[in-house]
Scaffold this motif. Structure first.
Motif, PDB file in Angstrom:
ATOM      1  N   GLY A 291     -28.709 -11.086  62.769  1.00  0.00           N
ATOM      2  CA  GLY A 291     -27.435 -10.989  62.090  1.00  0.00           C
ATOM      3  C   GLY A 291     -27.559 -11.663  60.738  1.00  0.00           C
ATOM      4  O   GLY A 291     -28.617 -12.196  60.393  1.00  0.00           O
ATOM      5  N   ALA A 292     -26.483 -11.651  59.996  1.00  0.00           N
ATOM      6  CA  ALA A 292     -26.475 -12.267  58.673  1.00  0.00           C
ATOM      7  C   ALA A 292     -25.381 -13.328  58.622  1.00  0.00           C
ATOM      8  O   ALA A 292     -24.226 -13.054  58.959  1.00  0.00           O
ATOM      9  CB  ALA A 292     -26.238 -11.216  57.591  1.00  0.00           C
ATOM     10  N   TYR A 293     -25.756 -14.523  58.219  1.00  0.00           N
ATOM     11  CA  TYR A 293     -24.786 -15.597  58.057  1.00  0.00           C
ATOM     12  C   TYR A 293     -23.995 -15.336  56.781  1.00  0.00           C
ATOM     13  O   TYR A 293     -24.572 -15.068  55.721  1.00  0.00           O
ATOM     14  CB  TYR A 293     -25.494 -16.953  57.968  1.00  0.00           C
ATOM     15  CG  TYR A 293     -24.534 -18.097  57.867  1.00  0.00           C
ATOM     16  CD1 TYR A 293     -23.812 -18.515  58.969  1.00  0.00           C
ATOM     17  CD2 TYR A 293     -24.343 -18.754  56.657  1.00  0.00           C
ATOM     18  CE1 TYR A 293     -22.916 -19.568  58.880  1.00  0.00           C
ATOM     19  CE2 TYR A 293     -23.453 -19.808  56.559  1.00  0.00           C
ATOM     20  CZ  TYR A 293     -22.734 -20.209  57.672  1.00  0.00           C
ATOM     21  OH  TYR A 293     -21.835 -21.244  57.578  1.00  0.00           O
ATOM     22  N   VAL A 294     -22.661 -15.397  56.885  1.00  0.00           N
ATOM     23  CA  VAL A 294     -21.811 -15.111  55.732  1.00  0.00           C
ATOM     24  C   VAL A 294     -20.902 -16.281  55.365  1.00  0.00           C
ATOM     25  O   VAL A 294     -19.963 -16.124  54.607  1.00  0.00           O
ATOM     26  CB  VAL A 294     -20.974 -13.821  55.954  1.00  0.00           C
ATOM     27  CG1 VAL A 294     -21.878 -12.605  56.012  1.00  0.00           C
ATOM     28  CG2 VAL A 294     -20.103 -13.924  57.199  1.00  0.00           C
ATOM     29  N   GLY A 295     -21.197 -17.470  55.877  1.00  0.00           N
ATOM     30  CA  GLY A 295     -20.425 -18.654  55.535  1.00  0.00           C
ATOM     31  C   GLY A 295     -19.347 -18.973  56.545  1.00  0.00           C
ATOM     32  O   GLY A 295     -18.995 -18.148  57.399  1.00  0.00           O
ATOM     33  N   GLY A 296     -18.836 -20.171  56.463  1.00  0.00           N
ATOM     34  CA  GLY A 296     -17.742 -20.587  57.327  1.00  0.00           C
ATOM     35  C   GLY A 296     -18.084 -20.578  58.811  1.00  0.00           C
ATOM     36  O   GLY A 296     -17.203 -20.435  59.657  1.00  0.00           O
ATOM     37  N   GLY A 297     -19.363 -20.715  59.129  1.00  0.00           N
ATOM     38  CA  GLY A 297     -19.779 -20.703  60.526  1.00  0.00           C
ATOM     39  C   GLY A 297     -19.793 -19.320  61.150  1.00  0.00           C
ATOM     40  O   GLY A 297     -19.833 -19.187  62.366  1.00  0.00           O
ATOM     41  N   ARG A 298     -19.785 -18.267  60.313  1.00  0.00           N
ATOM     42  CA  ARG A 298     -19.689 -16.891  60.840  1.00  0.00           C
ATOM     43  C   ARG A 298     -20.973 -16.108  60.623  1.00  0.00           C
ATOM     44  O   ARG A 298     -21.624 -16.224  59.590  1.00  0.00           O
ATOM     45  CB  ARG A 298     -18.535 -16.162  60.168  1.00  0.00           C
ATOM     46  CG  ARG A 298     -17.196 -16.790  60.426  1.00  0.00           C
ATOM     47  CD  ARG A 298     -16.141 -16.104  59.606  1.00  0.00           C
ATOM     48  NE  ARG A 298     -16.598 -15.953  58.231  1.00  0.00           N
ATOM     49  CZ  ARG A 298     -15.959 -16.371  57.165  1.00  0.00           C
ATOM     50  NH1 ARG A 298     -14.803 -16.945  57.288  1.00  0.00           N
ATOM     51  NH2 ARG A 298     -16.452 -16.202  55.953  1.00  0.00           N
ATOM     52  N   VAL A 299     -21.273 -15.271  61.604  1.00  0.00           N
ATOM     53  CA  VAL A 299     -22.414 -14.366  61.523  1.00  0.00           C
ATOM     54  C   VAL A 299     -21.915 -12.946  61.772  1.00  0.00           C
ATOM     55  O   VAL A 299     -21.078 -12.712  62.644  1.00  0.00           O
ATOM     56  CB  VAL A 299     -23.527 -14.751  62.514  1.00  0.00           C
ATOM     57  CG1 VAL A 299     -23.074 -14.657  63.945  1.00  0.00           C
ATOM     58  CG2 VAL A 299     -24.765 -13.906  62.292  1.00  0.00           C
ATOM     59  N   VAL A 300     -22.392 -12.010  60.946  1.00  0.00           N
ATOM     60  CA  VAL A 300     -22.074 -10.590  61.101  1.00  0.00           C
ATOM     61  C   VAL A 300     -23.254  -9.963  61.829  1.00  0.00           C
ATOM     62  O   VAL A 300     -24.403 -10.160  61.433  1.00  0.00           O
ATOM     63  CB  VAL A 300     -21.881  -9.911  59.724  1.00  0.00           C
ATOM     64  CG1 VAL A 300     -21.651  -8.422  59.876  1.00  0.00           C
ATOM     65  CG2 VAL A 300     -20.739 -10.562  58.963  1.00  0.00           C
ATOM     66  N   HIS A 301     -22.969  -9.225  62.907  1.00  0.00           N
ATOM     67  CA  HIS A 301     -24.048  -8.575  63.642  1.00  0.00           C
ATOM     68  C   HIS A 301     -23.516  -7.368  64.396  1.00  0.00           C
ATOM     69  O   HIS A 301     -22.309  -7.126  64.454  1.00  0.00           O
ATOM     70  CB  HIS A 301     -24.743  -9.566  64.594  1.00  0.00           C
ATOM     71  CG  HIS A 301     -23.880 -10.036  65.723  1.00  0.00           C
ATOM     72  ND1 HIS A 301     -24.185  -9.786  67.041  1.00  0.00           N
ATOM     73  CD2 HIS A 301     -22.730 -10.741  65.739  1.00  0.00           C
ATOM     74  CE1 HIS A 301     -23.257 -10.320  67.820  1.00  0.00           C
ATOM     75  NE2 HIS A 301     -22.366 -10.907  67.050  1.00  0.00           N
ATOM     76  N   ILE A 302     -24.447  -6.604  64.962  1.00  0.00           N
ATOM     77  CA  ILE A 302     -24.111  -5.418  65.742  1.00  0.00           C
ATOM     78  C   ILE A 302     -25.197  -5.243  66.803  1.00  0.00           C
ATOM     79  O   ILE A 302     -26.350  -5.606  66.575  1.00  0.00           O
ATOM     80  CB  ILE A 302     -23.992  -4.156  64.861  1.00  0.00           C
ATOM     81  CG1 ILE A 302     -23.357  -3.005  65.622  1.00  0.00           C
ATOM     82  CG2 ILE A 302     -25.339  -3.779  64.266  1.00  0.00           C
ATOM     83  CD1 ILE A 302     -22.952  -1.822  64.735  1.00  0.00           C
ATOM     84  N   ALA A 303     -24.813  -4.744  67.957  1.00  0.00           N
ATOM     85  CA  ALA A 303     -25.766  -4.453  69.034  1.00  0.00           C
ATOM     86  C   ALA A 303     -25.241  -3.269  69.827  1.00  0.00           C
ATOM     87  O   ALA A 303     -24.044  -2.959  69.794  1.00  0.00           O
ATOM     88  CB  ALA A 303     -25.938  -5.669  69.944  1.00  0.00           C
ATOM     89  N   LYS A 304     -26.142  -2.627  70.534  1.00  0.00           N
ATOM     90  CA  LYS A 304     -25.757  -1.474  71.347  1.00  0.00           C
ATOM     91  C   LYS A 304     -24.651  -1.849  72.329  1.00  0.00           C
ATOM     92  O   LYS A 304     -23.691  -1.104  72.510  1.00  0.00           O
ATOM     93  CB  LYS A 304     -26.978  -0.936  72.092  1.00  0.00           C
ATOM     94  CG  LYS A 304     -26.708   0.325  72.858  1.00  0.00           C
ATOM     95  CD  LYS A 304     -27.985   0.857  73.483  1.00  0.00           C
ATOM     96  CE  LYS A 304     -27.728   2.159  74.192  1.00  0.00           C
ATOM     97  NZ  LYS A 304     -28.972   2.696  74.766  1.00  0.00           N
ATOM     98  N   ALA A 305     -24.773  -3.013  72.950  1.00  0.00           N
ATOM     99  CA  ALA A 305     -23.769  -3.451  73.933  1.00  0.00           C
ATOM    100  C   ALA A 305     -22.399  -3.693  73.304  1.00  0.00           C
ATOM    101  O   ALA A 305     -21.372  -3.553  73.964  1.00  0.00           O
ATOM    102  CB  ALA A 305     -24.240  -4.719  74.642  1.00  0.00           C
ATOM    103  N   ILE A 306     -22.385  -4.024  72.018  1.00  0.00           N
ATOM    104  CA  ILE A 306     -21.130  -4.266  71.305  1.00  0.00           C
ATOM    105  C   ILE A 306     -20.561  -2.948  70.796  1.00  0.00           C
ATOM    106  O   ILE A 306     -19.370  -2.697  70.884  1.00  0.00           O
ATOM    107  CB  ILE A 306     -21.350  -5.228  70.115  1.00  0.00           C
ATOM    108  CG1 ILE A 306     -21.858  -6.581  70.597  1.00  0.00           C
ATOM    109  CG2 ILE A 306     -20.068  -5.399  69.309  1.00  0.00           C
ATOM    110  CD1 ILE A 306     -22.366  -7.467  69.469  1.00  0.00           C
ATOM    111  N   GLY A 307     -21.415  -2.123  70.219  1.00  0.00           N
ATOM    112  CA  GLY A 307     -21.018  -0.802  69.737  1.00  0.00           C
ATOM    113  C   GLY A 307     -20.509  -0.752  68.314  1.00  0.00           C
ATOM    114  O   GLY A 307     -20.539   0.290  67.687  1.00  0.00           O
ATOM    115  N   ALA A 308     -20.032  -1.863  67.789  1.00  0.00           N
ATOM    116  CA  ALA A 308     -19.472  -1.903  66.439  1.00  0.00           C
ATOM    117  C   ALA A 308     -19.779  -3.255  65.808  1.00  0.00           C
ATOM    118  O   ALA A 308     -20.123  -4.215  66.496  1.00  0.00           O
ATOM    119  CB  ALA A 308     -17.964  -1.671  66.475  1.00  0.00           C
TER     120      ALA A 308
END
Length: 142
Positions: A103-120
């Motif tokens: 995933g990619a860290y975008v600040g504020g303790g948040r990570v943006v990511h995606i996986a098959k199990a998540i779907g979005a």
């Protein structure tokens, strides 16, 4: 850290697709990503080009091997704390010895990511207990 924070809203409507690199889904008209494709797109929004790895996203051992080889190439720097943007490398939830989700860290303790199990595309807290135990490290291009 970049001077200006880019608008990432266009990435947040993405759907999962193995090998997805942001191409438009012909049915939903949303961008398609796998976890590395989304990580590449976030970094690109910050003006950073990451290499593409041509591995089936669901082949955890192959992805882990490719990433292990890449991080020992001298083109990456491991960092102790996340910084915007950096790659958040995570262990596979079913194969914990394989670092094969990103995933990619975008600040504020948040990570943006995606996986098959998540779907979005999701934005999660690095500090969520279930999520935090999967983190294998933070990396940026050297």
């Amino acid at each position: 850290m970049p001077d200006a924070f880019p608008d990432l809203r266009g990435l947040c409507c993405g759907v999962y697709h193995d090998g997805g690199r942001g191409e438009t889904d012909p049915v939903t008209r949303e961008p398609r990503y796998d976890c590395w494709g989304l990580t590449m797109a976030v970094h690109r929004a910050f003006g950073i080009v990451l290499p593409d790895f041509v591995q089936p996203a669901e082949d955890a051992p192959a992805v882990a091997g490719t990433f292990a080889a890449e991080i020992t190439s001298g083109r990456w720097q491991r960092i102790a704390e996340p910084e915007t943007p950096c790659v958040v490398a995570m262990r596979h939830r079913l194969v914990p010895e394989a670092v094969s989700h990103f995933g990619a860290y975008v600040g504020g303790g948040r990570v943006v990511h995606i996986a098959k199990a998540i779907g979005a595309v999701r934005v999660d807290s690095l500090y969520d207990v279930a999520f935090a135990r999967r983190i294998a490290g933070y990396w940026r291009r050297a």
